[in-house]
Design a protein around this motif. Structure first.
Motif, short mmCIF file in Angstrom:
data_model
loop_
_atom_site.label_atom_id
_atom_site.label_comp_id
_atom_site.label_asym_id
_atom_site.label_seq_id
_atom_site.Cartn_x
_atom_site.Cartn_y
_atom_site.Cartn_z
N GLU A 64 54.40 33.70 41.37
CA GLU A 64 53.48 33.78 40.24
C GLU A 64 54.11 34.43 39.02
OE1 GLU A 64 48.94 35.27 39.20
OE2 GLU A 64 49.75 35.51 41.21
N GLY B 136 39.12 39.99 40.55
CA GLY B 136 39.55 38.65 40.17
C GLY B 136 40.27 38.64 38.85
N ARG C 195 45.08 41.69 38.07
CA ARG C 195 46.15 41.27 38.98
C ARG C 195 46.94 42.49 39.45
NH1 ARG C 195 44.47 36.84 40.67
NH2 ARG C 195 46.55 36.33 41.42
N TYR D 180 39.16 45.88 46.95
CA TYR D 180 38.79 44.75 46.10
C TYR D 180 37.30 44.81 45.74
CZ TYR D 180 38.71 40.03 44.19
OH TYR D 180 38.59 38.95 43.35
N ASN E 64 33.94 37.10 41.59
CA ASN E 64 35.11 36.39 42.10
C ASN E 64 35.47 36.94 43.49
OD1 ASN E 64 36.03 34.78 39.59
ND2 ASN E 64 35.84 36.88 38.81
N VAL F 276 37.52 37.34 47.12
CA VAL F 276 38.96 37.41 47.41
C VAL F 276 39.52 36.01 47.55
CG1 VAL F 276 40.68 38.18 49.07
CG2 VAL F 276 38.73 39.64 48.55
N SER F 277 40.61 35.73 46.85
CA SER F 277 41.20 34.38 46.87
C SER F 277 42.17 34.22 48.04
CB SER F 277 41.93 34.11 45.56
OG SER F 277 43.07 34.94 45.45
N ASP F 278 42.43 32.98 48.40
CA ASP F 278 43.41 32.69 49.45
C ASP F 278 44.81 33.14 49.03
OD1 ASP F 278 41.43 31.60 51.03
OD2 ASP F 278 41.83 29.53 50.41
N ASP F 279 45.10 33.00 47.72
CA ASP F 279 46.42 33.42 47.21
C ASP F 279 46.64 34.91 47.41
OD1 ASP F 279 47.05 30.88 46.45
OD2 ASP F 279 46.53 31.14 44.34
N LEU F 280 45.59 35.71 47.15
CA LEU F 280 45.72 37.16 47.34
C LEU F 280 45.91 37.50 48.81
CD1 LEU F 280 45.68 39.98 46.13
CD2 LEU F 280 43.18 39.97 46.30
N GLU G 273 37.11 44.70 51.03
CA GLU G 273 36.31 44.11 49.96
C GLU G 273 34.99 44.88 49.83
OE1 GLU G 273 34.83 39.72 48.41
OE2 GLU G 273 35.62 39.95 50.44
#
Length: 459
Positions: A165, A346, A349, A372, A377, A379-383, A402
């Motif tokens: 990223e 979200g 970063r 988190y 937003n 928690v994303s899969d990327d995180l 979370e």
């Protein structure tokens, strides 16, 4: 036809002139001005006059002159030749071979420091140092070449399995061949990777690829600086003990205490007794500000600052400008800490904090946690992937917690045994009464005045 003018001594420029003679460039005329003989075949024009004589040089400097090289072995000849060219043309571009920084004030002049170039090249060859492109782009480390050793966690990985990223793997060198990486390209041991991106992230990537953990305060430096103002600091003993413990457990090579406004007391006596090979104590009896002390350290060393909340608040802009991490101490004994945590959302970063967070957790044997909090937003899969990758690399669990309704700042505020790790970004040094309405937790760092907080510079 554009002209390139070289004013030189052959003993200095001989190799350069031989390479120049190989060029087949019909768009430029090369004129070499020196009093020595040139004993090899060449096609450029050789003028055998004193290259420092302004009156004679005037015949060879005109509107068609594009570039001038000054290649001498002493400062006097360089200065005379430079002055001669500037008398004739104020704006022609000049390349000067010199260690004298006075030419840097000329915006039409490029300074080539031979000692610095040699040193940089020798440093680049060291096995545990990244090779940085110093003459391309900004030259601040945004282009880096890294060797992938046997046993690296990046060996045998495919490009699409690596989160990129904040940087990109731009090239792979393998067996003297260039590979333009595709998503399914596999990285092999003994490959050379060319990385492009945020210099801070590239330094961390270098450590990951090399398998180096527990290196803090690297990559920010190898020194710890403690700033003490005896006039306003309330818990000097805790500052001293925190620094000694971190120095003992971290990879720092030296611990430096700077004491301003010294007062005769037990803390000063304790500091005086600390002096040894790796511990330096500077007691500033003269009238000097904390700002000047920080600048003094930055001019000689790099690494981590340790300071009180009082000093940090008063000098936050100076600490920010240093581009080094700062540990603001809390109220409890540093040895009693049990967790290091950062807060994510979200919009915030924190991926570029987690490597430092995990590195410190290993050094100090602390639990590592990401808190988190963002109702809008999830928690994303990327995180999640990022956290799993970091945990695998450091062989240390980074716990993701979370928060659905409770603000994690409150948990931190009432738990002094947690170090709060956050990005040291420019917006947090600004005074803004509306910041308490923000969902950017870094702006609210003052709520945790009595906690340990580690500010990590973010480019």
């Amino acid at each position: 036809m554009k002209k390139i003018l070289v004013l030189a001594k052959v003993c200095v420029a001989n190799h350069f002139l031989k390479e120049l003679a190989k060029f087949k460039d019909s768009t430029k005329e090369y004129i070499i001005v020196c009093q020595d003989d040139i004993n090899f075949k060449h096609s450029f024009t050789h003028i055998k006059i004193d290259p420092t004589n302004a009156a004679r040089l005037k015949n060879y400097v005109n509107n068609n002159l594009e570039l001038v090289y000054l290649l001498f072995d002493n400062d006097l000849d360089t200065r005379l030749a430079y002055d001669a060219i500037r008398l004739i043309d104020k704006r022609v571009r000049i390349v000067v071979l010199s260690n004298n920084k006075e030419y840097e004030n000329d915006s039409f002049c490029t300074l080539i420091n031979q000692e610095e170039m040699t040193t940089n090249h020798l440093i680049d060859i060291l096995p545990n140092m990244p090779m940085i492109a110093r003459d391309i782009g900004l030259g601040i480390g945004e282009i880096m070449q890294v060797f992938v050793p046997v046993g690296s966690i990046y060996a045998n990985k495919h490009i699409n399995a690596i989160a990129q990223e904040f940087y990109k793997i731009a090239l792979i060198y393998r067996d003297n061949e260039i590979i333009l990486p595709k998503p399914d390209t596999q990285i092999l041991a003994n490959d050379e990777l060319v990385l492009v991106g945020d210099p801070n992230i590239l330094n961390l990537m270098f450590s990951r690829i090399k398998g180096q953990v527990g290196q803090f305060p690297s990559p920010y430096g190898d020194s710890i600086c403690v700033v003490i103002d005896m006039k306003i600091d309330e818990n000097i003993d805790n500052l001293i003990n925190t620094a000694l413990l971190l120095h003992a457990k971290s990879n720092s090579s030296r611990l430096i205490f700077y004491v301003v406004n010294p007062t005769i007391n037990k803390d000063l006596e304790k500091l005086k007794k600390l002096k040894r090979k790796t511990i330096i104590v500077h007691i500033k009896y003269e009238d000097i500000s904390v700002n000047n002390v920080v600048l003094e350290f930055c001019n000689m060393y790099s690494g981590l600052f340790i300071t009180s909340k009082e000093i940090f608040k008063k000098n936050i802009a100076t600490f920010y400008d240093s581009s080094m991490p700062v540990l603001k101490i809390g109220t409890i004994d540093f040895a009693k800490l049990n967790t290091i945590a950062c807060i994510g959302s979200g919009s915030l970063r924190v991926e570029n904090l987690t490597s430092t967070l995990l590195d410190i957790s290993l050094i100090l044997n602390l639990n590592a946690k990401m808190m988190y909090f963002d109702n809008a937003n999830p928690v994303s899969d990327d995180l999640i992937e990022h956290i799993n990758m970091q945990s695998q690399f450091f062989n240390k669990n980074l716990e993701l917690v979370e928060y659905k309704s409770k603000n994690p700042l409150l948990e931190l505020k009432f738990n002094p045994y947690i170090i709060h790790c956050l990005g040291f970004e420019k917006h947090i040094i600004k005074t803004n009464t509306l910041k308490y309405l923000s969902n950017d937790f870094s702006k609210l760092y003052e709520i945790l005045d009595d906690n340990y907080q580690l500010f990590i510079p973010i480019v």
